[in-house]
Motif scaffolding. Structure first.
Motif, PDB file in Angstrom:
ATOM      1  N   VAL A 144       1.197  -0.939  -0.048  1.00 23.25           N
ATOM      2  CA  VAL A 144      -0.151   0.013  -0.050  1.00 23.25           C
ATOM      3  C   VAL A 144       0.954   1.241  -0.199  1.00 23.25           C
ATOM      4  CG1 VAL A 144      -1.445   1.593   1.203  1.00 23.25           C
ATOM      5  CG2 VAL A 144      -1.685  -1.147   0.831  1.00 23.25           C
ATOM      6  N   ALA A 145       1.695   1.232   1.036  1.00 21.49           N
ATOM      7  CA  ALA A 145       3.356   2.641   0.751  1.00 21.49           C
ATOM      8  C   ALA A 145       3.399   2.221  -0.344  1.00 21.49           C
ATOM      9  CB  ALA A 145       3.817   2.097   1.955  1.00 21.49           C
ATOM     10  N   ASN A 146       3.793   1.791  -0.928  1.00 16.95           N
ATOM     11  CA  ASN A 146       4.383   1.100  -2.638  1.00 16.95           C
ATOM     12  C   ASN A 146       3.487   2.434  -3.685  1.00 16.95           C
ATOM     13  OD1 ASN A 146       6.270   1.696  -4.473  1.00 16.95           O
ATOM     14  ND2 ASN A 146       6.031  -0.972  -4.495  1.00 16.95           N
ATOM     15  N   VAL A 147       2.571   2.154  -3.473  1.00 19.39           N
ATOM     16  CA  VAL A 147       1.218   2.679  -4.660  1.00 19.39           C
ATOM     17  C   VAL A 147       1.250   3.452  -3.993  1.00 19.39           C
ATOM     18  CG1 VAL A 147      -1.181   2.233  -5.527  1.00 19.39           C
ATOM     19  CG2 VAL A 147       0.072   0.256  -5.112  1.00 19.39           C
ATOM     20  N   LEU A 148       1.102   4.196  -2.938  1.00 14.52           N
ATOM     21  CA  LEU A 148       0.669   5.147  -2.341  1.00 14.52           C
ATOM     22  C   LEU A 148       1.270   6.200  -2.954  1.00 14.52           C
ATOM     23  CD1 LEU A 148      -1.390   5.208   1.416  1.00 14.52           C
ATOM     24  CD2 LEU A 148      -2.264   5.806  -0.880  1.00 14.52           C
ATOM     25  N   LEU A 149       2.828   5.992  -2.592  1.00 18.77           N
ATOM     26  CA  LEU A 149       4.255   6.925  -2.898  1.00 18.77           C
ATOM     27  C   LEU A 149       3.603   7.245  -4.802  1.00 18.77           C
ATOM     28  CD1 LEU A 149       6.727   5.509  -0.564  1.00 18.77           C
ATOM     29  CD2 LEU A 149       5.907   7.831  -1.010  1.00 18.77           C
ATOM     30  N   ARG A 150       3.741   6.481  -5.388  1.00 19.89           N
ATOM     31  CA  ARG A 150       3.800   6.314  -6.859  1.00 19.89           C
ATOM     32  C   ARG A 150       2.371   7.514  -7.343  1.00 19.89           C
ATOM     33  NH1 ARG A 150       4.737   1.031  -7.688  1.00 19.89           N
ATOM     34  NH2 ARG A 150       2.200   0.136  -8.331  1.00 19.89           N
ATOM     35  N   TYR A 151       1.436   6.862  -6.352  1.00 20.37           N
ATOM     36  CA  TYR A 151       0.190   8.412  -6.867  1.00 20.37           C
ATOM     37  C   TYR A 151       0.825   9.730  -6.585  1.00 20.37           C
ATOM     38  CZ  TYR A 151      -4.175  10.009  -5.802  1.00 20.37           C
ATOM     39  OH  TYR A 151      -5.577  10.942  -5.907  1.00 20.37           O
ATOM     40  N   ALA A 152       1.577   9.659  -5.453  1.00 20.15           N
ATOM     41  CA  ALA A 152       1.604  11.084  -5.087  1.00 20.15           C
ATOM     42  C   ALA A 152       2.772  11.853  -6.050  1.00 20.15           C
ATOM     43  CB  ALA A 152       2.439  10.946  -3.308  1.00 20.15           C
ATOM     44  N   GLN A 153       3.348  11.139  -6.344  1.00 16.00           N
ATOM     45  CA  GLN A 153       4.632  11.497  -7.794  1.00 16.00           C
ATOM     46  C   GLN A 153       3.471  11.158  -8.626  1.00 16.00           C
ATOM     47  OE1 GLN A 153       7.244   8.074  -8.686  1.00 16.00           O
ATOM     48  NE2 GLN A 153       7.898   9.518 -10.409  1.00 16.00           N
ATOM     49  N   GLU A 154       2.263  10.888  -8.777  1.00 14.62           N
ATOM     50  CA  GLU A 154       2.334  11.118 -10.312  1.00 14.62           C
ATOM     51  C   GLU A 154       1.435  12.129  -9.966  1.00 14.62           C
ATOM     52  OE1 GLU A 154      -1.656   9.277 -12.560  1.00 14.62           O
ATOM     53  OE2 GLU A 154      -0.900   8.061 -11.111  1.00 14.62           O
ATOM     54  N   ARG A 155       0.461  13.089  -8.499  1.00 10.75           N
ATOM     55  CA  ARG A 155      -0.239  14.037  -8.492  1.00 10.75           C
ATOM     56  C   ARG A 155       1.248  15.410  -8.342  1.00 10.75           C
ATOM     57  NH1 ARG A 155      -4.463  13.876  -6.062  1.00 10.75           N
ATOM     58  NH2 ARG A 155      -4.784  16.325  -6.050  1.00 10.75           N
ATOM     59  N   TYR A 156       2.276  14.898  -7.992  1.00  9.52           N
ATOM     60  CA  TYR A 156       3.524  15.587  -8.133  1.00  9.52           C
ATOM     61  C   TYR A 156       3.387  16.198  -9.325  1.00  9.52           C
ATOM     62  CZ  TYR A 156       7.476  18.034  -7.303  1.00  9.52           C
ATOM     63  OH  TYR A 156       8.804  18.747  -8.060  1.00  9.52           O
ATOM     64  N   THR A 157       3.451  15.126 -10.316  1.00 13.54           N
ATOM     65  CA  THR A 157       4.354  15.753 -11.617  1.00 13.54           C
ATOM     66  C   THR A 157       2.988  16.873 -12.439  1.00 13.54           C
ATOM     67  OG1 THR A 157       3.080  13.601 -12.116  1.00 13.54           O
ATOM     68  CG2 THR A 157       5.788  13.826 -11.390  1.00 13.54           C
ATOM     69  N   HIS A 158       2.028  15.670 -12.583  1.00 15.56           N
ATOM     70  CA  HIS A 158       0.922  17.043 -12.807  1.00 15.56           C
ATOM     71  C   HIS A 158       0.357  18.153 -12.133  1.00 15.56           C
ATOM     72  CE1 HIS A 158       0.213  13.061 -14.339  1.00 15.56           C
ATOM     73  NE2 HIS A 158       0.142  14.029 -15.429  1.00 15.56           N
ATOM     74  N   SER A 159       0.858  18.484 -10.669  1.00 11.07           N
ATOM     75  CA  SER A 159       1.327  19.911 -10.227  1.00 11.07           C
ATOM     76  C   SER A 159       1.215  21.139 -11.111  1.00 11.07           C
ATOM     77  CB  SER A 159       1.195  19.821  -8.747  1.00 11.07           C
ATOM     78  OG  SER A 159       2.478  19.624  -8.998  1.00 11.07           O
ATOM     79  N   ARG A 160       1.193  21.977 -10.091  1.00  8.97           N
ATOM     80  CA  ARG A 160       1.779  23.530 -11.026  1.00  8.97           C
ATOM     81  C   ARG A 160       2.898  24.321 -10.440  1.00  8.97           C
ATOM     82  NH1 ARG A 160      -1.933  28.642 -10.926  1.00  8.97           N
ATOM     83  NH2 ARG A 160      -3.506  27.106 -12.283  1.00  8.97           N
TER      84      ARG A 160
ATOM     85  N   TYR B 245       5.323  21.701  -9.895  1.00  4.26           N
ATOM     86  CA  TYR B 245       6.120  21.046 -10.725  1.00  4.26           C
ATOM     87  C   TYR B 245       5.975  21.188 -12.047  1.00  4.26           C
ATOM     88  CZ  TYR B 245       9.120  16.972 -13.859  1.00  4.26           C
ATOM     89  OH  TYR B 245       8.984  16.479 -13.999  1.00  4.26           O
ATOM     90  N   ALA B 246       5.489  21.464 -13.213  1.00  8.77           N
ATOM     91  CA  ALA B 246       4.849  22.101 -14.753  1.00  8.77           C
ATOM     92  C   ALA B 246       4.493  22.958 -14.755  1.00  8.77           C
ATOM     93  CB  ALA B 246       3.674  21.747 -15.158  1.00  8.77           C
ATOM     94  N   GLY B 247       4.575  23.875 -13.447  1.00  4.83           N
ATOM     95  CA  GLY B 247       4.775  25.515 -14.243  1.00  4.83           C
ATOM     96  C   GLY B 247       3.326  25.973 -14.767  1.00  4.83           C
ATOM     97  N   ASP B 248       3.441  27.835 -15.496  1.00  4.34           N
ATOM     98  CA  ASP B 248       1.820  27.716 -15.478  1.00  4.34           C
ATOM     99  C   ASP B 248       2.450  27.434 -16.931  1.00  4.34           C
ATOM    100  OD1 ASP B 248       1.880  29.324 -12.672  1.00  4.34           O
ATOM    101  OD2 ASP B 248       2.607  30.943 -13.317  1.00  4.34           O
ATOM    102  N   HIS B 249       2.891  27.517 -17.731  1.00  3.91           N
ATOM    103  CA  HIS B 249       2.786  27.460 -18.568  1.00  3.91           C
ATOM    104  C   HIS B 249       2.832  25.508 -19.081  1.00  3.91           C
ATOM    105  CE1 HIS B 249       3.797  31.061 -19.791  1.00  3.91           C
ATOM    106  NE2 HIS B 249       5.108  31.147 -18.915  1.00  3.91           N
TER     107      HIS B 249
END
Length: 412
Positions: free
Chosen positions: A340-356, A358-362
């Motif tokens: 479960v911790a492994n899956v939650l860490l991958r999900y947190a990484q996915e949310r972070y890479t899709h966040s502003r 990480y990606a910025g305003d553009h």
């Protein structure tokens, strides 16, 4: 503006409540560990057997009949392990204890002089093998004495022995009910999840089940199959400790290269000590070579596939940490919690890479997961007459040049 501090305080109190709830659950888990152990084992057995029960149900059998068949198969496997494997391991350990003096003579008389001749180091002056052998023997006898004392304590303590018997008797009953009602339990848990988060929770639960299944249903079967193949192969070669070495190599297979490497080293040493002939060493190498080919081209693709399992380091850390915190129950819960911790860490990484953050305003365009994000350029400004659908008008300069040439050729 005035409600912002109150909202921050409310948010802090909610987080504090969840933290207190988590700490209370951990404390309750630690206190009730002896009682919860058979329930956790039965739940894991029910989770392991549920896919087979569902498959039998799809063939037209009722749930009770499918559960009875799977439960009977599990009971048969447990009986075979208790009747065949446990006495076999006990005999192998007894053979190892009896063979310790012969291994000591081989190390001191053959291996160490050969290493000293090849390397030029006086290893025997640094290493007192007689002391190490006696230390191992003494610790082994001490472990046997501790086990005898523990068994004597359990036999004298009526409450402890009654609790152990009750847990053993409860285990098959609980396993049967978990197998029968597993789908009902899953549906009831799913009905308690808020509807807005049901899709995310279902996805994370499925990924956690896949990760844990890749290790327990997949990697564990690979370890079991390789242990049987290595043990039977080394026994066929003629090694007295072949079955024990095969079991050790099979159990260590989940760590890449450690299982076959340790098996080859132990098997070669056992062959040299027992026979001193290189043809038996070649037999040991052939056994592990064939096993690796079967594991790489058939066992792992069929049983594990391309699912992302648990990393060996995560497995070792989770088991050790769980055993330190909650004892045997913590070791049982270590793998599910790690999955479960492994899956939650991958999900947190996915949310972070899709966040502003990480990606910025553009906005970015990912051509490939391994490529660099490409920022789209702004569109060029259009002229006053509107955009030209066919691109820029390259014919206008050519027409002006043709008119100029025609004017020069006309007579004056």
């Amino acid at each position: 503006m005035e409600r912002a501090p109150l909202e921050d305080i409310a948010l802090f109190l909610r987080r504090l409540q969840w933290t207190a709830l988590g700490l209370g659950a951990c404390w309750l888990l630690w206190v009730l560990a002896p009682v919860l152990t058979p329930f956790v084992i039965a739940a894991m057995l029910g989770w392991l057997g549920d896919p087979l029960v569902d498959r039998l149900e799809r063939t037209g059998r009722s749930r009770n009949v499918a559960v009875s068949l799977v439960f009977g198969l599990m009971a048969l496997l447990v009986i075979l392990v208790l009747v065949i494997l446990v006495p076999l391991i006990e005999r192998q350990i007894s053979t190892l204890i009896v063979s310790l003096p012969r291994y000591r003579e081989w190390f001191t008389g053959t291996a160490l002089p050969w290493l000293e001749q090849r390397t030029g180091f006086e290893i025997s002056n640094w290493l007192d093998l007689n002391h190490l052998i006696e230390l191992v023997r003494g610790n082994w006898e001490r472990a046997g004495g501790v086990a005898t004392t523990l068994l004597g304590y359990l036999s004298r303590s009526g409450f402890a022995i009654m609790g152990l018997i009750a847990n053993i008797a409860l285990l098959p009953v609980l396993t049967f009910f978990f197998l029968r009602d597993w789908d009902v339990l899953v549906d009831r848990v799913a009905s308690l999840i808020p509807r807005a988060h049901l899709a995310t929770a279902s996805r994370l639960a499925k990924e956690s089940s896949d990760v844990l299944g890749a290790f327990l249903r997949g990697q564990f079967l690979v370890m079991l199959a390789l242990g049987v193949m290595y043990g039977l192969g080394l026994w066929a070669v003629g090694l007295d400790l072949g079955i024990l070495i095969g079991i050790i190599a099979g159990l260590l297979t989940f760590v890449p290269y450690l299982g076959p490497a340790s098996g080859i080293i132990l098997g070669v040493i056992a062959a040299l000590v027992q026979y001193g002939d290189w043809k038996y060493v070649a037999g040991v190498l052939a056994v592990f070579g064939v096993g690796q080919v079967i594991e790489s081209y058939w066992l792992t693709p069929k049983l594990v596939g391309d699912r992302i399992g648990l990393h060996p380091v995560a497995v070792i850390f989770a088991v050790l940490a769980g055993g330190t915190l909650f004892g045997f129950l913590g070791m049982l819960l270590a793998l599910p919690v790690a999955a479960v911790a492994n899956v939650l860490l991958r999900y947190a990484q996915e949310r972070y890479t899709h966040s502003r953050l990480y990606a910025g305003d553009h906005p970015t365009i990912l051509l490939d997961p391994a490529s660099t994000p490409v920022v789209p350029k702004a569109a060029p400004a259009s002229n006053k007459n509107g955009p030209n659908k066919n691109g820029p008008d390259k014919s206008a300069p050519n027409k002006s040049a043709e008119q100029g040439d025609r004017a020069e050729r006309e007579p004056q």
